[in-house]
Design an enzyme around this catalytic site. Structure first.
Site, short mmCIF file in Angstrom:
data_model
loop_
_atom_site.label_atom_id
_atom_site.label_comp_id
_atom_site.label_asym_id
_atom_site.label_seq_id
_atom_site.Cartn_x
_atom_site.Cartn_y
_atom_site.Cartn_z
N LEU A 7 11.55 -29.68 -25.20
CA LEU A 7 11.36 -29.90 -26.64
C LEU A 7 11.42 -28.58 -27.37
O LEU A 7 10.88 -27.57 -26.92
CB LEU A 7 9.99 -30.53 -26.91
CG LEU A 7 9.75 -31.96 -26.42
CD1 LEU A 7 8.31 -32.37 -26.72
CD2 LEU A 7 10.72 -32.93 -27.04
N CYS A 8 12.10 -28.59 -28.51
CA CYS A 8 12.11 -27.43 -29.41
C CYS A 8 12.06 -27.98 -30.83
O CYS A 8 11.85 -29.17 -31.04
CB CYS A 8 13.30 -26.52 -29.16
SG CYS A 8 14.88 -27.21 -29.65
N SER A 9 12.29 -27.14 -31.78
CA SER A 9 12.19 -27.57 -33.18
C SER A 9 13.10 -28.76 -33.48
O SER A 9 12.66 -29.77 -34.00
CB SER A 9 12.53 -26.43 -34.13
OG SER A 9 11.56 -25.43 -34.03
#
Length: 100
Positions: A7-9
């Site tokens: 998960l990232c932005s």
């Protein structure tokens, strides 16, 4: 087959890391599914995963995610590993979380 979620932005910056991790998994003959998503998709992708790696840029969300998904190991990716896009080390971290 293990399911590893990154998960990232927005899910964009982890795409290269996913590719590098897939290459490392292939070299190790480690059967897994590795995909990247934006944090907004967490509710749809975290359940059913074997572990979740969080991009360093949103690591402040780790405690909140750990509380929301107590049965799933969740940690942030080491900044050096992420910065160098070291898929082998990121895969090792995921496998350690899973217990492999």
């Amino acid at each position: 087959m293990k399911k590893i979620v990154l998960l990232c932005s927005t899910g964009m910056s982890t795409s290269l890391m996913v590719n590098r991790m897939r290459e490392a998994a292939k070299r190790d003959n480690y059967e897994c599914e590795i995909n990247a998503y934006g944090l907004a998709e967490a509710a749809n992708v975290v359940p059913g995963s074997d572990c979740v790696l969080i991009g360093p840029q949103i690591r402040f969300n780790v405690p909140k995610l750990q509380a929301a998904y107590p049965g799933i190991p969740i940690e942030d990716v080491d900044m050096r590993v992420y910065g160098t896009m070291n898929g082998e080390e990121a895969l090792k971290a995921a496998r350690k979380l899973i217990g492999d």
